[in-house]
Scaffold this active site. Structure first.
Site, PDB file in Angstrom:
ATOM      1  N   ARG A 277       0.807  -1.231   0.000  1.00 44.54           N
ATOM      2  CA  ARG A 277       0.000   0.000   0.000  1.00 44.54           C
ATOM      3  C   ARG A 277       0.836   1.274   0.000  1.00 44.54           C
ATOM      4  O   ARG A 277       0.375   2.316  -0.434  1.00 44.54           O
ATOM      5  CB  ARG A 277      -1.009  -0.012   1.152  1.00 44.54           C
ATOM      6  CG  ARG A 277      -0.420   0.136   2.531  1.00 44.54           C
ATOM      7  CD  ARG A 277      -1.508   0.071   3.577  1.00 44.54           C
ATOM      8  NE  ARG A 277      -2.118  -1.256   3.653  1.00 44.54           N
ATOM      9  CZ  ARG A 277      -3.349  -1.489   4.083  1.00 44.54           C
ATOM     10  NH1 ARG A 277      -4.123  -0.498   4.416  1.00 44.54           N
ATOM     11  NH2 ARG A 277      -3.800  -2.721   4.162  1.00 44.54           N
TER      12      ARG A 277
ATOM     13  N   LYS B  71     -14.763   6.248   1.254  1.00 45.63           N
ATOM     14  CA  LYS B  71     -14.208   6.115   2.608  1.00 45.63           C
ATOM     15  C   LYS B  71     -13.232   7.244   2.894  1.00 45.63           C
ATOM     16  O   LYS B  71     -12.433   7.615   2.043  1.00 45.63           O
ATOM     17  CB  LYS B  71     -13.503   4.763   2.725  1.00 45.63           C
ATOM     18  CG  LYS B  71     -12.885   4.506   4.095  1.00 45.63           C
ATOM     19  CD  LYS B  71     -12.495   3.055   4.273  1.00 45.63           C
ATOM     20  CE  LYS B  71     -11.124   2.746   3.736  1.00 45.63           C
ATOM     21  NZ  LYS B  71     -10.693   1.380   4.018  1.00 45.63           N
TER      22      LYS B  71
ATOM     23  N   SER C  80      -8.810  -5.746   8.945  1.00 41.43           N
ATOM     24  CA  SER C  80      -7.683  -5.728   9.875  1.00 41.43           C
ATOM     25  C   SER C  80      -8.137  -5.222  11.245  1.00 41.43           C
ATOM     26  O   SER C  80      -8.463  -5.998  12.130  1.00 41.43           O
ATOM     27  CB  SER C  80      -6.597  -4.839   9.260  1.00 41.43           C
ATOM     28  OG  SER C  80      -5.539  -4.663  10.119  1.00 41.43           O
TER      29      SER C  80
ATOM     30  N   GLY D 135     -10.854  -3.767  11.589  1.00 43.74           N
ATOM     31  CA  GLY D 135     -12.307  -3.932  11.516  1.00 43.74           C
ATOM     32  C   GLY D 135     -13.043  -2.602  11.433  1.00 43.74           C
ATOM     33  O   GLY D 135     -14.264  -2.572  11.247  1.00 43.74           O
TER      34      GLY D 135
HETATM   35  C1  R5P Z   1      -8.049  -0.216   2.627  1.00 42.35           C
HETATM   36  O1  R5P Z   1      -7.676   0.494   1.731  1.00 42.35           O
HETATM   37  C2  R5P Z   1      -8.395  -1.648   2.483  1.00 42.35           C
HETATM   38  O2  R5P Z   1      -9.033  -1.912   1.301  1.00 42.35           O
HETATM   39  C3  R5P Z   1      -9.234  -2.078   3.647  1.00 42.35           C
HETATM   40  O3  R5P Z   1     -10.453  -1.386   3.615  1.00 42.35           O
HETATM   41  C4  R5P Z   1      -8.546  -1.807   4.942  1.00 42.35           C
HETATM   42  O4  R5P Z   1      -7.247  -2.327   4.920  1.00 42.35           O
HETATM   43  C5  R5P Z   1      -9.313  -2.394   6.095  1.00 42.35           C
HETATM   44  O5  R5P Z   1      -8.629  -2.070   7.256  1.00 42.35           O
HETATM   45  P1  R5P Z   1      -9.356  -1.970   8.649  1.00 42.35           P
HETATM   46  O6  R5P Z   1     -10.046  -3.273   8.917  1.00 42.35           O
HETATM   47  O7  R5P Z   1      -8.227  -1.713   9.620  1.00 42.35           O
HETATM   48  O8  R5P Z   1     -10.305  -0.803   8.597  1.00 42.35           O
END
Ligand code: R5P
Length: 293
Positions: free
Chosen positions: A91, A191, A222, A224
């Site tokens: 990323r 988002k 991750s 969540g």
């Molecule tokens: C972000 O760009 C990814 O696509 C996931 O949305 C993100 O890694 C999810 O992370 P978390 O569960 O910590 O919000």
């Protein structure tokens, strides 16, 4: 001789893959010394080796991969393939703030220098569109688990009342692949991430999810935070039932309480990272790719 080499934490998928490919399986012996160093025990010297290892919690795993790949080359292995269903450090593909290391580029040079072929599933690529750009000179394939997640939805009885929701445009291809396989519509939100644990998801104004079963999909779950906020916003827009499916589940199971509190009935994942939520296997997808790459 060819060989499939797996690591202890990923033995189940390694075993399935070896059987499907008709290859002997070797599970690497690992020892961690009290000071944190790793001892890696090798198989013999296969002519060609496919190494399976998901690179979640990647730092120790990367060093062990380096030892394994380096030693196999020393012993004469001619072709080395890395299957990393979860590929780490993708990323950080630009310097977001001055001074930050572009880890994707360094990782690309590192792993690209070790392996002849690299296969990953849903690698976190944003501005880089092709995994081959990350690993110049290496044959690389980026797969999607979307059709598997969509087929899972079909088996759960997905019908015209269902909808696949992705939290942001980065999830677009996963939403489309899942929705197409399930034969249901897809929708992508927007988002905003303010920190590791602080995100908010918005849906287009006027989105009406009344009476719908919403299957939230994301490449990784991750902390969540994204999933929980997507669930809340889906509820606010009228969703009557929430399910979630992810390619890579890296969250601790304690999070399930928070997912349930947000109204999510069930969370499932693909088995690239072993996790209690694993419900679909990547095995056939990987086998098909390995046969053609
Ligand atoms: C972000 O760009 C990814 O696509 C996931 O949305 C993100 O890694 C999810 O992370 P978390 O569960 O910590 O919000």
């Amino acid at each position: 001789m060819d060989m499939l080499i797996g690591f202890p934490e990923g033995e189940a998928l390694a075993r399935a893959l070896a059987t499907a490919l008709g290859l002997p399986l070797h599970i690497v012996g690992l020892h961690r010394f009290p000071d944190g160093e790793s001892l890696v025990r090798l198989p013999g010297a296969p002519e060609r080796a496919i190494i399976l290892r998901s690179l979640d919690q990647p730092n120790d795993k990367l060093v062990e991969l380096q030892f394994l790949a380096g030693a196999l080359r020393e012993r004469g292995t001619r072709e080395l393939t890395l299957v990393a269903p979860y590929l780490a450090y993708m990323r950080q593909d630009i310097e977001f703030r001055p001074g930050e290391v572009v880890s994707q580029r360094i990782m690309g040079r590192w792993l690209g220098g070790l392996f002849d072929r690299i296969v990953a599933v849903e690698p976190h690529l944003h501005r880089t569109h092709d995994l081959g750009e990350v690993f110049p000179g290496t044959r690389a394939a980026a797969l999607t688990a979307g059709p598997l997640l969509g087929n899972w939805a079909r088996r759960q009885g997905a019908d015209a009342t269902w909808l696949v929701l992705g939290p942001d445009e980065e999830a677009d291809h996963l939403v489309q692949a899942t929705a197409d396989a399930a034969g249901i519509p897809g929708l992508v939100g927007a988002k905003v991430r303010r920190g590791d644990h602080d995100v908010s998801v918005a849906l287009p104004e006027g989105t009406d999810l009344s009476g719908r079963t919403v299957l939230i999909v994301d490449d990784v779950v991750s902390s969540g935070g994204t999933l929980i906020d997507a669930a809340k916003v889906a509820r606010r827009h009228g969703a009557s039932r929430l399910l979630a499916a992810t390619t890579h589940a890296v969250f601790p199971m304690e999070k399930m309480e928070a997912f349930q509190a947000a109204g999510i009935e069930q969370v499932i994942s693909a088995d690239g990272i072993p996790h209690p939520t694993n419900a679909v296997s990547l095995c056939d997808l990987l086998v098909d790719c390995l046969k053609h790459l």
